[in-house]
Design a protein around this motif. Structure first.
Motif, PDB file in Angstrom:
ATOM      1  N   ASN A   1       0.820  -1.207   0.000  1.00 25.50           N
ATOM      2  CA  ASN A   1       0.000   0.000   0.000  1.00 25.50           C
ATOM      3  C   ASN A   1       0.858   1.262   0.000  1.00 25.50           C
ATOM      4  OD1 ASN A   1      -2.299  -1.573   0.063  1.00 25.50           O
ATOM      5  ND2 ASN A   1      -2.552  -1.439   2.278  1.00 25.50           N
ATOM      6  N   ALA A   2       1.974   1.237   0.767  1.00 26.48           N
ATOM      7  CA  ALA A   2       2.860   2.397   0.823  1.00 26.48           C
ATOM      8  C   ALA A   2       3.492   2.669  -0.539  1.00 26.48           C
ATOM      9  CB  ALA A   2       3.944   2.174   1.874  1.00 26.48           C
ATOM     10  N   VAL A   3       3.900   1.600  -1.229  1.00 29.54           N
ATOM     11  CA  VAL A   3       4.512   1.776  -2.548  1.00 29.54           C
ATOM     12  C   VAL A   3       3.477   2.249  -3.564  1.00 29.54           C
ATOM     13  CG1 VAL A   3       5.693   0.598  -4.443  1.00 29.54           C
ATOM     14  CG2 VAL A   3       6.329   0.096  -2.080  1.00 29.54           C
ATOM     15  N   GLU A   4       2.264   1.725  -3.487  1.00 29.86           N
ATOM     16  CA  GLU A   4       1.229   2.182  -4.415  1.00 29.86           C
ATOM     17  C   GLU A   4       0.969   3.676  -4.221  1.00 29.86           C
ATOM     18  OE1 GLU A   4      -3.263   1.021  -5.979  1.00 29.86           O
ATOM     19  OE2 GLU A   4      -2.607   0.327  -4.000  1.00 29.86           O
ATOM     20  N   ARG A   5       0.879   4.104  -2.967  1.00 28.47           N
ATOM     21  CA  ARG A   5       0.681   5.528  -2.675  1.00 28.47           C
ATOM     22  C   ARG A   5       1.822   6.346  -3.257  1.00 28.47           C
ATOM     23  NH1 ARG A   5       2.577   9.333   0.920  1.00 28.47           N
ATOM     24  NH2 ARG A   5       1.040  10.770   1.827  1.00 28.47           N
ATOM     25  N   ALA A   6       3.050   5.884  -3.054  1.00 28.43           N
ATOM     26  CA  ALA A   6       4.215   6.618  -3.537  1.00 28.43           C
ATOM     27  C   ALA A   6       4.229   6.725  -5.059  1.00 28.43           C
ATOM     28  CB  ALA A   6       5.491   5.941  -3.042  1.00 28.43           C
ATOM     29  N   VAL A   7       3.838   5.661  -5.736  1.00 27.54           N
ATOM     30  CA  VAL A   7       3.807   5.679  -7.203  1.00 27.54           C
ATOM     31  C   VAL A   7       2.779   6.697  -7.699  1.00 27.54           C
ATOM     32  CG1 VAL A   7       3.196   4.348  -9.255  1.00 27.54           C
ATOM     33  CG2 VAL A   7       4.677   3.343  -7.511  1.00 27.54           C
ATOM     34  N   VAL A   8       1.633   6.733  -7.068  1.00 32.25           N
ATOM     35  CA  VAL A   8       0.586   7.681  -7.469  1.00 32.25           C
ATOM     36  C   VAL A   8       1.078   9.125  -7.298  1.00 32.25           C
ATOM     37  CG1 VAL A   8      -1.709   8.556  -6.887  1.00 32.25           C
ATOM     38  CG2 VAL A   8      -1.313   6.095  -7.005  1.00 32.25           C
TER      39      VAL A   8
END
Length: 459
Positions: free
Chosen positions: A367-374
């Motif tokens: 979830n943290a990586v998905e947020r960062a990518v967005v």
């Protein structure tokens, strides 16, 4: 469904054909018709059909002969045979040829409706299972269990040894560690891989609903039970049933599960008939079941039935060396999904990921990586895109007060440059990546900070 189910009704009796067409249309089905077995085969070849309802005796090509040709063309199409001749021989012949069911004329229209519904539902489940099996083969094999740590190598070795057996497996581990992924890998590497893997979250529904979900129910078993329904045990026949969060089940449900494990048979809710089941059980829990047993919250006999083989999935904090592998795996997947170019993580961002304890484990990292990518604007994820709690935890892990711009004391083993770098990175983390505020706290100019970060390889 995106469209109504399409039925092909085949009968050389024009009056009976018209009646069936009218009734089935009133049940909201799309209806095609044919008056001979040869026409039926041609119709199936011409366009998609979800179910065939066919008379057994016709002038030119019989229903049995047409059934064989339809099954040879597409074995997934359920065929219901009708006949006015209720001989056992013709029934057996139809079933052996692949008929889904066999009805006697004059038809009981309520029985016909239920049989059609059941056949369409069964066909839909088969299609969905085929789709899921194809997806699982691509996405959920052991290659998707990512990790080079010794703990993960040991786990994968255990999966390889246990998967070919029929032994019941209990998967333990904290929430978010990937217990379902382990269950899928067990199934895909087992002799049951060509049959369904059915997943049930035992914590997601009330006990009364869970019983019906697992064992099925008879028509009229309770309010709203307008037809018989097969449960998850029957859906998983010859395959694997994954009981997630088994520790959340009530004592009454535990007793029923114990009986199934012992007797290998079930009884539908509201029914009396015992039905044999051939299912491998894989269960998972984030609870300490031994403690639950000692405190009388979980049946001891069920625990020992489930605990034939135990696989423990380690928390992410116990395999930190896997964090870069996992983070980059998620990064490239989400970058492709969001149509972004991503080359990797800035050093400070990766350092923060490595120091964080990940109470939510792999799921939290994902979830943290998905947020960062967005949120990312360049080709690298920086500390700015990471959740605030990770930055704060990083500052605390360095034992640095994020407010004052004071370098930590030296213990005589580090160079001044190392101490300076640590102080700068920790202060930068404490200010959520605000370079102006970082420079102010450190008592240096923003240009000096920029040059130092450039020397560290941080843009």
């Amino acid at each position: 469904m995106n469209r109504r189910n399409r039925l092909l009704i085949v009968d050389d009796d024009a009056g009976h054909l018209t009646t069936l067409k009218t009734i089935c249309r009133s049940w909201k089905y799309e209806v095609l018709t044919a008056t001979d077995g040869g026409e039926a085969v041609a119709a199936v070849r011409a366009e998609p059909v979800d179910l065939v309802l066919m008379d057994v005796r016709m002038a030119h090509v019989s229903g049995i002969e047409a059934l064989g040709q339809i099954k040879a063309y597409n074995p997934a199409i359920p065929v219901i045979i009708m006949t006015a001749y209720s001989s056992v021989e013709s029934a057996v012949e139809a079933l052996k040829a692949g008929a889904y069911d066999y009805l006697i004329k004059p038809l009981d229209f309520e029985e016909l409706k239920i049989t059609i519904e059941r056949a369409c539902e069964h066909a839909g489940l088969k299609v969905e299972n085929e789709r899921l099996r194809a997806q699982l083969a691509l996405d959920w094999g052991t290659s998707r269990i990512i990790g080079n740590s010794q703990a993960m190598k040991d786990l994968m070795e255990m999966i390889a040894m246990v998967a070919p057996s029929d032994a019941t497996v209990l998967i333990t581990g904290e929430s978010g560690t990937g217990k379902e992924l382990v269950a899928r890998s067990l199934h895909l590497n087992s002799p049951r891989k060509d049959h369904p893997l059915v997943v049930v979250n035992c914590a997601a529904m009330a006990e009364s609903l869970l019983e019906s979900e697992l064992f099925g129910h008879e028509k009229g078993a309770f309010t709203g039970a307008d037809r018989r329904r097969e449960g998850r045990f029957k859906q998983a026949d010859r395959g694997t049933l994954f009981l997630d969060e088994i520790g959340e089940t009530s004592p009454a449900m535990q007793a029923k599960l114990l009986r199934v494990l012992q007797e290998k048979e079930i009884v539908r809710v509201g029914g009396e008939e015992t039905l044999p089941v051939d299912v491998r059980i894989v269960a998972a829990t984030n609870r300490d079941l031994e403690k639950e047993v000692s405190e009388d919250r979980f049946r001891e006999d069920l625990f020992y039935r489930l605990n034939v083989i135990t696989l423990k999935v380690p928390p992410l904090r116990e395999r930190r060396e896997d964090i870069p592998l996992l983070a980059n795996h998620f990064l490239h997947g989400f970058a492709e999904k969001n149509r972004k170019t991503a080359k990797g993580f800035a050093p400070l961002a990766m350092d923060m990921l490595l120091h964080y304890d990940w109470p939510g484990n792999v799921r939290e990292l994902e979830n943290a990586v998905e947020r960062a990518v967005v949120l990312m604007t360049g080709e690298h994820i920086t500390e700015k895109q990471l959740p605030l709690n990770i930055a704060k935890d990083y500052a605390q892990s360095k034992e640095i007060d994020p407010t004052p711009a004071v370098a930590p004391p030296t213990d005589g083993t580090r160079s001044l440059e190392e101490i300076e770098k640590e102080a700068i990175l920790a202060t930068l983390a404490a200010t959520d990546g605000n370079k102006s505020e970082t420079a102010r706290r450190l008592g240096i100019t923003r240009k000096t900070l920029h040059n130092k970060l450039k020397n560290y390889g941080i843009g």
